[in-house]
Design a protein around this motif. Structure first.
Motif, PDB file in Angstrom:
ATOM      1  N   HIS A 160       0.848  -1.186   0.000  1.00 23.87           N
ATOM      2  CA  HIS A 160       0.000   0.000   0.000  1.00 23.87           C
ATOM      3  C   HIS A 160       0.885   1.238   0.000  1.00 23.87           C
ATOM      4  O   HIS A 160       2.100   1.176   0.202  1.00 23.87           O
ATOM      5  N   GLY A 165      -5.432   4.070   1.613  1.00 25.94           N
ATOM      6  CA  GLY A 165      -6.757   4.526   1.222  1.00 25.94           C
ATOM      7  C   GLY A 165      -6.740   5.696   0.275  1.00 25.94           C
ATOM      8  O   GLY A 165      -7.810   6.202  -0.111  1.00 25.94           O
ATOM      9  N   GLY A 166      -5.537   6.127  -0.124  1.00 27.82           N
ATOM     10  CA  GLY A 166      -5.421   7.257  -1.032  1.00 27.82           C
ATOM     11  C   GLY A 166      -5.689   6.871  -2.470  1.00 27.82           C
ATOM     12  O   GLY A 166      -6.131   5.761  -2.788  1.00 27.82           O
ATOM     13  N   ILE A 167      -5.376   7.788  -3.385  1.00 23.43           N
ATOM     14  CA  ILE A 167      -5.694   7.599  -4.791  1.00 23.43           C
ATOM     15  C   ILE A 167      -4.947   6.403  -5.395  1.00 23.43           C
ATOM     16  O   ILE A 167      -5.485   5.684  -6.242  1.00 23.43           O
ATOM     17  N   ASP A 169      -3.964   3.603  -3.828  1.00 27.59           N
ATOM     18  CA  ASP A 169      -4.568   2.365  -3.353  1.00 27.59           C
ATOM     19  C   ASP A 169      -5.937   2.135  -3.995  1.00 27.59           C
ATOM     20  O   ASP A 169      -6.302   0.997  -4.320  1.00 27.59           O
ATOM     21  N   LYS A 170      -6.697   3.208  -4.208  1.00 26.86           N
ATOM     22  CA  LYS A 170      -8.007   3.063  -4.846  1.00 26.86           C
ATOM     23  C   LYS A 170      -7.866   2.604  -6.292  1.00 26.86           C
ATOM     24  O   LYS A 170      -8.709   1.853  -6.800  1.00 26.86           O
ATOM     25  N   ALA A 171      -6.786   3.030  -6.962  1.00 22.97           N
ATOM     26  CA  ALA A 171      -6.556   2.590  -8.338  1.00 22.97           C
ATOM     27  C   ALA A 171      -6.281   1.085  -8.390  1.00 22.97           C
ATOM     28  O   ALA A 171      -6.779   0.378  -9.285  1.00 22.97           O
ATOM     29  N   ASP A 173      -7.344  -1.045  -6.127  1.00 19.77           N
ATOM     30  CA  ASP A 173      -8.616  -1.684  -5.781  1.00 19.77           C
ATOM     31  C   ASP A 173      -9.497  -1.850  -7.017  1.00 19.77           C
ATOM     32  O   ASP A 173     -10.118  -2.910  -7.220  1.00 19.77           O
ATOM     33  N   ALA A 174      -9.545  -0.829  -7.853  1.00 20.74           N
ATOM     34  CA  ALA A 174     -10.350  -0.898  -9.072  1.00 20.74           C
ATOM     35  C   ALA A 174      -9.781  -1.935 -10.050  1.00 20.74           C
ATOM     36  O   ALA A 174     -10.529  -2.688 -10.689  1.00 20.74           O
ATOM     37  N   GLU A 175      -8.466  -1.983 -10.158  1.00 23.04           N
ATOM     38  CA  GLU A 175      -7.821  -2.956 -11.049  1.00 23.04           C
ATOM     39  C   GLU A 175      -8.039  -4.379 -10.552  1.00 23.04           C
ATOM     40  O   GLU A 175      -8.256  -5.302 -11.340  1.00 23.04           O
ATOM     41  N   GLU A 176      -7.983  -4.557  -9.243  1.00 27.29           N
ATOM     42  CA  GLU A 176      -8.239  -5.873  -8.653  1.00 27.29           C
ATOM     43  C   GLU A 176      -9.675  -6.318  -8.879  1.00 27.29           C
ATOM     44  O   GLU A 176      -9.944  -7.492  -9.168  1.00 27.29           O
ATOM     45  N   ARG A 184      -2.327  -8.489  -2.053  1.00 26.54           N
ATOM     46  CA  ARG A 184      -2.018  -7.257  -1.341  1.00 26.54           C
ATOM     47  C   ARG A 184      -1.270  -7.584  -0.050  1.00 26.54           C
ATOM     48  O   ARG A 184      -1.702  -8.411   0.752  1.00 26.54           O
TER      49      ARG A 184
END
Length: 382
Positions: A160, A165-167, A169-171, A173-176, A184
């Motif tokens: 991480h 929880g920033g941008i 990590d969110k990217a 999350d979307a790819e996963e 992770r």
């Protein structure tokens, strides 16, 4: 004796008589063995019959029995070694209260596998990941089927950001959510933290998958999964295997160098080389060694380079170092002509770039020239 000559003569006579009687009795026992002895000793005819059967067997059959015996001994050695490592792990866990497992995900159950392959990646490497998905890595349901049918697990490995929880990590999350191909880690990403990431990777995957081998590969390397699996299968019965392209590079003591070793003084005078270790683009270790890392991770020292760190962790152990040169082929024309002659490479990259130079642009062409074919991994006999 002087006072009683008659008594002395009597004793001497009795001794001689006892000696003669004992000799006679022993001779009879030697000549005529008891029925009990006859039941313990096999008849001579049976021994001769078995000897003739053995002598009459073809040489190939005898050699086959020798090979089977050797394989059984190796399997037994591996089983004993595994039990020893599991016992040590249980003792360590009870002594530390399981603290070394706190970094590991708890939402996965341990599953049986042949090999777990972790593709080391970073937040900035999405295009590299896509180039791999478009070439040598099966996608979607095929990735699940590969894991189910062949026991070959492949995941992109990432931690991480410094601001969870920033941008970034969110990217991921979307790819996963789209590809379902990430592992992770509870780890802060950073180039100078690769040794820590490697240590945590092995500690994590062994808690999630009960595999024979655990492999790490960089995201700018071309890999033939079928060739990797068949190569590892040759060492399946060995208890402690460390496999890769073994090297002994120079210890860079100059500050500012890309691979500068801050602790260069530990390796002797300036100009010395490292001990033999597998190059960091691709290497694998067997289950026992991954277990060792998982047990002892708090006290495993981390050097500047993660491949050196891994080599140092295994240097003082009874480990079989396998120098497998097919795991470090060059890009075309090197891997191309080898594939044409039937010697398909396990992995290909450029030494000058410590990976494939411009891998995003070149991965498809390399896969076309040096790939083993999409069906190869499904046909490998494990």
């Amino acid at each position: 004796m002087r006072g009683k000559p008659a008594f002395g003569k009597t004793i001497l006579f009795l001794c001689i008589a006892c000696f003669l009687a004992g000799t006679l009795f022993s001779g009879q026992m030697w000549i005529r063995p008891s029925n009990h002895e006859n039941t313990l000793l096999p008849p001579r005819s049976n021994c001769d019959h078995k000897r003739k059967l053995v002598e009459g067997r073809p040489g190939d059959d005898v050699m086959e029995e020798v090979v089977k015996t050797h394989q059984a001994i190796e399997s037994l050695d591996k089983a004993v070694s595994t039990l020893e490592m599991e016992l040590t792990a249980a003792r360590t866990s009870s002594q530390t209260g399981g603290q070394h497992l706190r970094q590991q995900p708890s939402n996965h159950s341990s599953k049986k596998a042949f090999v777990v392959i972790g593709i080391n990646t970073a937040f900035s490497s999405k295009r590299r990941r896509d180039s791999i998905r478009e070439t040598w890595l099966p996608k979607g349901n095929q990735l699940k089927e590969l894991e189910k049918e062949k026991g070959i697990v492949v995941r992109f490995v990432i931690g991480h950001s410094t601001t969870p929880g920033g941008i970034l990590d969110k990217a991921i999350d979307a790819e996963e959510a789209e590809h379902k191909d990430f592992l992770r880690l509870n780890h802060v990403e950073g180039y100078h933290e690769l040794s820590t990431k490697t240590r945590l990777y092995f500690s994590t995957v062994i808690s999630m998958w009960d595999a024979d081998f655990y492999v790490k590969v960089d995201d700018d390397v071309h890999l033939n999964l079928g060739m990797l699996a068949s190569t590892l299968a040759k060492y399946r019965s060995r208890p402690r295997v460390y496999i890769g392209c073994m090297k002994s590079g120079p210890v860079l003591y100059q500050k500012g160098a890309k691979y500068h070793e801050a602790e260069h003084w530990k390796f002797g005078e300036e100009g010395n080389k490292y001990f033999r270790h597998a190059t960091g683009q691709l290497y694998g270790i067997s289950k026992d060694l991954a277990t060792y890392i998982s047990i002892n991770w708090p006290i495993l020292h981390r050097y500047a380079n993660e491949d050196v760190s891994l080599g140092s962790w295994l240097l003082g152990l009874e480990v079989e170092h396998v120098d497998e040169r097919s795991m470090c082929c060059g890009t075309p024309p090197d891997c191309d002509w080898k594939a044409r002659t039937g010697n398909v490479c396990v992995a290909s990259f450029d030494w000058s770039c410590s990976g494939i130079c411009k891998s995003v642009e070149r991965m498809k062409d390399i896969h076309k020239a040096c790939g083993e074919g999409d069906a190869a991994v499904w046909n490998v006999d494990l």
